[in-house]
Design a protein around this motif. Structure first.
Motif, PDB file in Angstrom:
ATOM      1  N   GLN A  86      67.352  22.933 -25.486  1.00  0.00           N
ATOM      2  CA  GLN A  86      68.598  22.839 -26.246  1.00  0.00           C
ATOM      3  C   GLN A  86      69.606  23.896 -25.793  1.00  0.00           C
ATOM      4  O   GLN A  86      70.812  23.644 -25.751  1.00  0.00           O
ATOM      5  CB  GLN A  86      68.313  22.987 -27.747  1.00  0.00           C
ATOM      6  N   ALA A  89      70.835  22.791 -22.186  1.00  0.00           N
ATOM      7  CA  ALA A  89      71.540  21.509 -22.081  1.00  0.00           C
ATOM      8  C   ALA A  89      73.058  21.646 -21.978  1.00  0.00           C
ATOM      9  O   ALA A  89      73.679  20.969 -21.141  1.00  0.00           O
ATOM     10  CB  ALA A  89      71.154  20.606 -23.259  1.00  0.00           C
ATOM     11  N   PRO A  90      73.708  22.483 -22.796  1.00  0.00           N
ATOM     12  CA  PRO A  90      75.183  22.545 -22.715  1.00  0.00           C
ATOM     13  C   PRO A  90      75.715  22.957 -21.331  1.00  0.00           C
ATOM     14  O   PRO A  90      76.822  22.583 -20.951  1.00  0.00           O
ATOM     15  CB  PRO A  90      75.554  23.596 -23.768  1.00  0.00           C
ATOM     16  N   GLY A  91      74.941  23.693 -20.573  1.00  0.00           N
ATOM     17  CA  GLY A  91      75.402  24.144 -19.257  1.00  0.00           C
ATOM     18  C   GLY A  91      75.158  23.138 -18.151  1.00  0.00           C
ATOM     19  O   GLY A  91      75.497  23.396 -16.987  1.00  0.00           O
ATOM     20  N   GLN A  92      74.598  21.993 -18.490  1.00  0.00           N
ATOM     21  CA  GLN A  92      74.277  20.978 -17.484  1.00  0.00           C
ATOM     22  C   GLN A  92      75.417  19.956 -17.372  1.00  0.00           C
ATOM     23  O   GLN A  92      76.236  19.800 -18.281  1.00  0.00           O
ATOM     24  CB  GLN A  92      72.970  20.266 -17.842  1.00  0.00           C
ATOM     25  N   SER A  93      75.417  19.255 -16.263  1.00  0.00           N
ATOM     26  CA  SER A  93      76.451  18.243 -16.035  1.00  0.00           C
ATOM     27  C   SER A  93      76.223  17.047 -16.954  1.00  0.00           C
ATOM     28  O   SER A  93      75.142  16.869 -17.504  1.00  0.00           O
ATOM     29  CB  SER A  93      76.417  17.781 -14.575  1.00  0.00           C
ATOM     30  N   GLN A  97      72.678  15.301 -18.890  1.00  0.00           N
ATOM     31  CA  GLN A  97      72.546  15.393 -20.345  1.00  0.00           C
ATOM     32  C   GLN A  97      71.524  14.384 -20.899  1.00  0.00           C
ATOM     33  O   GLN A  97      70.714  14.739 -21.757  1.00  0.00           O
ATOM     34  CB  GLN A  97      73.913  15.199 -21.028  1.00  0.00           C
ATOM     35  N   TYR A 100      67.991  15.640 -20.450  1.00  0.00           N
ATOM     36  CA  TYR A 100      67.675  16.722 -21.380  1.00  0.00           C
ATOM     37  C   TYR A 100      67.411  16.178 -22.780  1.00  0.00           C
ATOM     38  O   TYR A 100      66.489  16.606 -23.475  1.00  0.00           O
ATOM     39  CB  TYR A 100      68.806  17.759 -21.402  1.00  0.00           C
TER      40      TYR A 100
END
Length: 201
Positions: A86, A89-93, A97, A100
């Motif tokens: 969690q 996840a926000p730092g992924q493209s 998403q 994740y």
């Protein structure tokens, strides 16, 4: 000078009358001892089976708690993995998403399953403890019965030696309580002098 135990018997009884009284008392003592020994043997068999039940319940409880700890560790690892995913996840493209989200859902499912299985194991361990306590309750009854009947047999042995009728009557007191505790154990009764058991344990 040798002491004759028959000297303590009432002096009014002499000769054949004395012999008959002593013979009757000895017969009562022998019959009582035979009955008590038989009863103790029956109780011993039942008590041994109860002890085996207690040992099995204790082993089952330890196994269930061990599995509980294993399930708990798995659940904690799954929950820690969820937190890591969690946070990452926000730092992924945007393309990554869904992967994740799928992984998080998968680990949430694993954590939920482990929690459910862990709770089932806790229930089983609690049931094992209840089974152990129930068996121990009856084991205490047999232990107390055994002690009381052993005291009674000792008094009966002294009765046979001294020919004192009052000792026979005194022996009937632990005999009665011993038989009551043994029968309570055999029949699954609730007779249980908790304070006395606590004192002796």
């Amino acid at each position: 000078m040798e002491i004759n135990p028959l000297d303590a018997v009432d002096a009014t009884e002499t000769g054949p009358a004395l012999d008959r009284a002593a013979s009757r008392l000895n017969m009562l003592v022998a019959i009582t001892v035979a009955i008590l020994a038989t009863f103790m043997g029956i109780c011993k068999v039942k008590d041994d089976n109860i002890v085996q039940t207690m040992q099995q319940a204790q082993a089952n409880k330890l196994d269930h708690w061990a599995f509980y700890q294993a399930r708990n560790i798995r659940e904690e690892i799954a929950r820690a993995t969820i937190v890591q995913l969690q946070l990452a996840a926000p730092g992924q493209s945007a393309a990554q998403q869904p992967a994740y989200a799928t992984a998080i859902a998968s680990y949430e499912k694993i954590a939920a399953e482990q929690k459910k299985k862990k709770d089932e194991l806790r229930t089983l361990a609690d049931d094992d403890q209840k089974q152990y306590d129930g068996a121990n309750f009856h084991d205490d009854q047999f232990d107390l019965s055994d002690a009381l009947l052993a005291i009674a047999i000792s008094l009966l042995a002294v009765t046979a030696l001294t020919q004192q009728r009052w000792l026979y009557v005194a022996a009937l007191v632990p005999t009665g309580f011993g038989l009551a505790m043994g029968l309570a154990g055999l029949l699954g009764g609730s007779l249980h002098p908790t304070a006395l058991i606590r004192l002796l344990s």
